[in-house]
Design an enzyme around this catalytic site. Structure first.
Site, PDB file in Angstrom:
ATOM      1  N   ASN A 277      44.504  41.234  31.795  1.00 49.73           N
ATOM      2  CA  ASN A 277      44.994  41.681  30.491  1.00 49.73           C
ATOM      3  C   ASN A 277      45.536  40.460  29.736  1.00 49.73           C
ATOM      4  O   ASN A 277      46.480  39.812  30.204  1.00 49.73           O
ATOM      5  CB  ASN A 277      46.098  42.732  30.712  1.00 49.73           C
ATOM      6  CG  ASN A 277      46.667  43.244  29.400  1.00 49.73           C
ATOM      7  OD1 ASN A 277      46.898  42.482  28.477  1.00 49.73           O
ATOM      8  ND2 ASN A 277      46.913  44.537  29.322  1.00 49.73           N
TER       9      ASN A 277
ATOM     10  N   HIS B 132      49.144  39.013  26.103  1.00 54.42           N
ATOM     11  CA  HIS B 132      50.246  38.083  25.814  1.00 54.42           C
ATOM     12  C   HIS B 132      49.777  36.688  25.426  1.00 54.42           C
ATOM     13  O   HIS B 132      50.586  35.860  24.990  1.00 54.42           O
ATOM     14  CB  HIS B 132      51.256  38.080  26.962  1.00 54.42           C
ATOM     15  CG  HIS B 132      51.910  39.432  27.077  1.00 54.42           C
ATOM     16  ND1 HIS B 132      52.515  40.035  25.996  1.00 54.42           N
ATOM     17  CD2 HIS B 132      51.980  40.324  28.099  1.00 54.42           C
ATOM     18  CE1 HIS B 132      52.960  41.233  26.352  1.00 54.42           C
ATOM     19  NE2 HIS B 132      52.647  41.431  27.623  1.00 54.42           N
TER      20      HIS B 132
ATOM     21  N   HIS C 137      45.079  45.593  24.823  1.00 56.61           N
ATOM     22  CA  HIS C 137      45.683  46.804  24.269  1.00 56.61           C
ATOM     23  C   HIS C 137      45.786  46.620  22.763  1.00 56.61           C
ATOM     24  O   HIS C 137      46.559  45.792  22.294  1.00 56.61           O
ATOM     25  CB  HIS C 137      47.067  46.996  24.897  1.00 56.61           C
ATOM     26  CG  HIS C 137      47.751  48.265  24.492  1.00 56.61           C
ATOM     27  ND1 HIS C 137      48.939  48.664  25.055  1.00 56.61           N
ATOM     28  CD2 HIS C 137      47.434  49.230  23.591  1.00 56.61           C
ATOM     29  CE1 HIS C 137      49.313  49.818  24.523  1.00 56.61           C
ATOM     30  NE2 HIS C 137      48.422  50.172  23.612  1.00 56.61           N
TER      31      HIS C 137
ATOM     32  N   ARG D 171      47.376  47.919  19.972  1.00 55.98           N
ATOM     33  CA  ARG D 171      48.478  48.847  19.682  1.00 55.98           C
ATOM     34  C   ARG D 171      48.425  49.282  18.225  1.00 55.98           C
ATOM     35  O   ARG D 171      47.975  48.532  17.353  1.00 55.98           O
ATOM     36  CB  ARG D 171      49.820  48.160  19.952  1.00 55.98           C
ATOM     37  CG  ARG D 171      50.077  47.823  21.410  1.00 55.98           C
ATOM     38  CD  ARG D 171      51.484  47.284  21.555  1.00 55.98           C
ATOM     39  NE  ARG D 171      52.428  48.290  21.127  1.00 55.98           N
ATOM     40  CZ  ARG D 171      53.104  49.096  21.974  1.00 55.98           C
ATOM     41  NH1 ARG D 171      52.954  48.970  23.268  1.00 55.98           N
ATOM     42  NH2 ARG D 171      53.925  50.003  21.495  1.00 55.98           N
TER      43      ARG D 171
ATOM     44  N   ARG E  69      51.037  44.492  17.330  1.00 58.43           N
ATOM     45  CA  ARG E  69      52.021  43.425  17.580  1.00 58.43           C
ATOM     46  C   ARG E  69      51.408  42.225  18.288  1.00 58.43           C
ATOM     47  O   ARG E  69      51.951  41.145  18.220  1.00 58.43           O
ATOM     48  CB  ARG E  69      53.222  43.950  18.358  1.00 58.43           C
ATOM     49  CG  ARG E  69      52.907  44.318  19.779  1.00 58.43           C
ATOM     50  CD  ARG E  69      54.182  44.593  20.548  1.00 58.43           C
ATOM     51  NE  ARG E  69      54.798  45.842  20.159  1.00 58.43           N
ATOM     52  CZ  ARG E  69      55.580  46.550  20.981  1.00 58.43           C
ATOM     53  NH1 ARG E  69      55.846  46.097  22.182  1.00 58.43           N
ATOM     54  NH2 ARG E  69      56.086  47.687  20.606  1.00 58.43           N
TER      55      ARG E  69
ATOM     56  N   GLU F  14      42.703  49.259  26.038  1.00 59.70           N
ATOM     57  CA  GLU F  14      43.799  50.226  26.146  1.00 59.70           C
ATOM     58  C   GLU F  14      44.148  50.680  24.738  1.00 59.70           C
ATOM     59  O   GLU F  14      44.246  49.859  23.826  1.00 59.70           O
ATOM     60  CB  GLU F  14      45.038  49.583  26.762  1.00 59.70           C
ATOM     61  CG  GLU F  14      44.880  49.227  28.206  1.00 59.70           C
ATOM     62  CD  GLU F  14      46.106  48.473  28.716  1.00 59.70           C
ATOM     63  OE1 GLU F  14      47.112  48.357  27.993  1.00 59.70           O
ATOM     64  OE2 GLU F  14      46.041  47.989  29.834  1.00 59.70           O
TER      65      GLU F  14
ATOM     66  N   THR G 230      54.231  49.488  27.545  1.00 57.29           N
ATOM     67  CA  THR G 230      53.937  50.886  27.876  1.00 57.29           C
ATOM     68  C   THR G 230      54.956  51.357  28.913  1.00 57.29           C
ATOM     69  O   THR G 230      55.189  50.684  29.914  1.00 57.29           O
ATOM     70  CB  THR G 230      52.505  50.994  28.445  1.00 57.29           C
ATOM     71  OG1 THR G 230      51.640  50.231  27.616  1.00 57.29           O
ATOM     72  CG2 THR G 230      52.038  52.434  28.484  1.00 57.29           C
TER      73      THR G 230
ATOM     74  N   GLU H 298      44.038  55.445  35.837  1.00 51.28           N
ATOM     75  CA  GLU H 298      44.756  54.228  36.220  1.00 51.28           C
ATOM     76  C   GLU H 298      46.170  54.669  36.578  1.00 51.28           C
ATOM     77  O   GLU H 298      46.890  55.221  35.731  1.00 51.28           O
ATOM     78  CB  GLU H 298      44.778  53.214  35.072  1.00 51.28           C
ATOM     79  CG  GLU H 298      45.571  51.964  35.440  1.00 51.28           C
ATOM     80  CD  GLU H 298      45.563  50.904  34.352  1.00 51.28           C
ATOM     81  OE1 GLU H 298      44.653  50.893  33.495  1.00 51.28           O
ATOM     82  OE2 GLU H 298      46.489  50.073  34.354  1.00 51.28           O
TER      83      GLU H 298
ATOM     84  N   HIS I 255      50.356  47.874  35.924  1.00 52.83           N
ATOM     85  CA  HIS I 255      51.624  47.786  35.223  1.00 52.83           C
ATOM     86  C   HIS I 255      52.698  47.194  36.125  1.00 52.83           C
ATOM     87  O   HIS I 255      53.053  47.771  37.147  1.00 52.83           O
ATOM     88  CB  HIS I 255      52.122  49.104  34.629  1.00 52.83           C
ATOM     89  CG  HIS I 255      52.926  48.831  33.388  1.00 52.83           C
ATOM     90  ND1 HIS I 255      54.240  48.480  33.432  1.00 52.83           N
ATOM     91  CD2 HIS I 255      52.546  48.765  32.092  1.00 52.83           C
ATOM     92  CE1 HIS I 255      54.648  48.240  32.196  1.00 52.83           C
ATOM     93  NE2 HIS I 255      53.652  48.393  31.369  1.00 52.83           N
TER      94      HIS I 255
HETATM   95  N1  PXP Z   1      47.788  48.931  32.517  1.00 55.63           N
HETATM   96  C1  PXP Z   1      48.221  49.509  31.362  1.00 55.63           C
HETATM   97  C2  PXP Z   1      47.718  50.869  31.027  1.00 55.63           C
HETATM   98  C3  PXP Z   1      49.088  48.821  30.496  1.00 55.63           C
HETATM   99  O1  PXP Z   1      49.506  49.419  29.359  1.00 55.63           O
HETATM  100  C4  PXP Z   1      49.483  47.517  30.823  1.00 55.63           C
HETATM  101  C5  PXP Z   1      50.367  46.755  29.883  1.00 55.63           C
HETATM  102  O2  PXP Z   1      49.670  46.477  28.714  1.00 55.63           O
HETATM  103  C6  PXP Z   1      49.007  46.967  32.017  1.00 55.63           C
HETATM  104  C7  PXP Z   1      48.179  47.689  32.861  1.00 55.63           C
HETATM  105  C8  PXP Z   1      49.356  45.569  32.442  1.00 55.63           C
HETATM  106  O3  PXP Z   1      50.715  45.516  32.716  1.00 55.63           O
HETATM  107  P1  PXP Z   1      51.363  44.092  33.035  1.00 55.63           P
HETATM  108  O4  PXP Z   1      51.272  43.281  31.785  1.00 55.63           O
HETATM  109  O5  PXP Z   1      52.753  44.440  33.422  1.00 55.63           O
HETATM  110  O6  PXP Z   1      50.563  43.497  34.157  1.00 55.63           O
END
Ligand code: PXP
Length: 252
Positions: free
Chosen positions: A7, A10, A43, A45, A49, A70, A101, A151, A197
């Site tokens: 992901n 960031h 994601h 959003r 952001r 996402e 999330t 998930e 997550h």
């Molecule tokens: N899975 C989902 C559905 C999420 O919303 C997120 C955060 O965007 C993640 C996984 C990844 O989480 P993390 O950034 O804490 O690894």
């Protein structure tokens, strides 16, 4: 064989801190791919952001492995997903003030609208995954709305395994048992099973041992490490830990 989708939200957070054009999410995706990631997750959003619509379009052109988008199950997001066509759309809850999330989608409470979104996405050829808490009723509801995958939200597990907090080992074991039970039930229902997550180099090993789980979506921890050691090394190290080769040796 467990898949790792990186992901890269960031990377966009760093870019948006200055409303500029670097670092490039496309470059990050290419580097993650070269390091062996199975796919890329972003994601989009509703508040935009970090990831922007244009990022998703560019990534769709570049990511040939697996692109997981996402998104909230809103009309706007379903329209965008049906147009851009990621491989998978993961439906998540969104609250404007949240830092990230906060938990799984309440499929039970919103079954009709999630079914509508799921049907529209499937008709456009997009696989539907639903982010749910490790809760049997939510998993059964996910099957009823015709999801392809769930998930499992690991944020409770991640809180319990945070080395700066002092959870009891029995609490961690109980949460792992809950995740495992839900993963098995999802497998029995014919759902593919992912998890994510708050997973880190330190805590992912025990989740990787849960058999029906075949995909991880991990972001913050990889990007945090990538900022210091580089994206390729950060992704390779996470893959290494997931495979179990060095479980535990990167930290407590
Ligand atoms: N899975 C989902 C559905 C999420 O919303 C997120 C955060 O965007 C993640 C996984 C990844 O989480 P993390 O950034 O804490 O690894």
């Amino acid at each position: 064989m467990i898949r790792l989708n990186v992901n890269i939200d960031h990377i966009a957070t760093i870019r948006e801190a200055r409303r500029t054009w670097e670092p490039s999410v496309v470059a990050a995706a290419v580097l993650a791919d070269m390091a062996g990631a199975s796919g890329i997750t972003v994601h989009l959003r509703s508040d935009r952001r970090h990831i922007q619509d244009e990022d998703v379009r560019l990534l769709r052109g570049v990511v040939k492995t697996h692109l997981n988008l996402e998104m909230a199950a809103t009309e706007e997001m379903v329209r965008i997903a049906c147009d851009i066509r990621p491989n998978t759309a993961t439906l998540v809850p969104e609250r404007p003030e949240e830092v990230t999330t906060e938990g799984g989608l309440d499929v039970l409470a919103h079954e009709a609208e999630i079914r509508r979104a799921s049907d529209q996405l499937s008709a456009a050829g997009v696989l539907v995954s639903i982010f749910v808490d490790p809760d049997l009723a939510q998993i059964e509801a996910s099957q009823r709305v015709a999801a392809h995958q769930i998930e499992i939200c690991t944020s409770r597990y991640s809180e319990l395994t945070d080395p700066t907090r002092s959870a009891e080992a029995s609490q961690v074991d109980a949460e792992l048992a809950r995740v495992s039970l839900c993963a098995s039930r999802a497998g029995e229902l014919g759902l593919a099973v992912a998890a994510g997550h708050g997973l880190t180099y330190r805590n992912v090993g025990a989740i990787a041992e849960i058999d029906p789980i075949e995909e991880f979506n991990i972001g913050h921890n990889i990007v945090a490490r990538a900022a210091l050691v580089g994206m390729e090394r950060a992704v390779q190290e996470m893959i290494f830990v997931i495979k179990g080769a060095i479980r535990g040796s990167l930290g407590s």
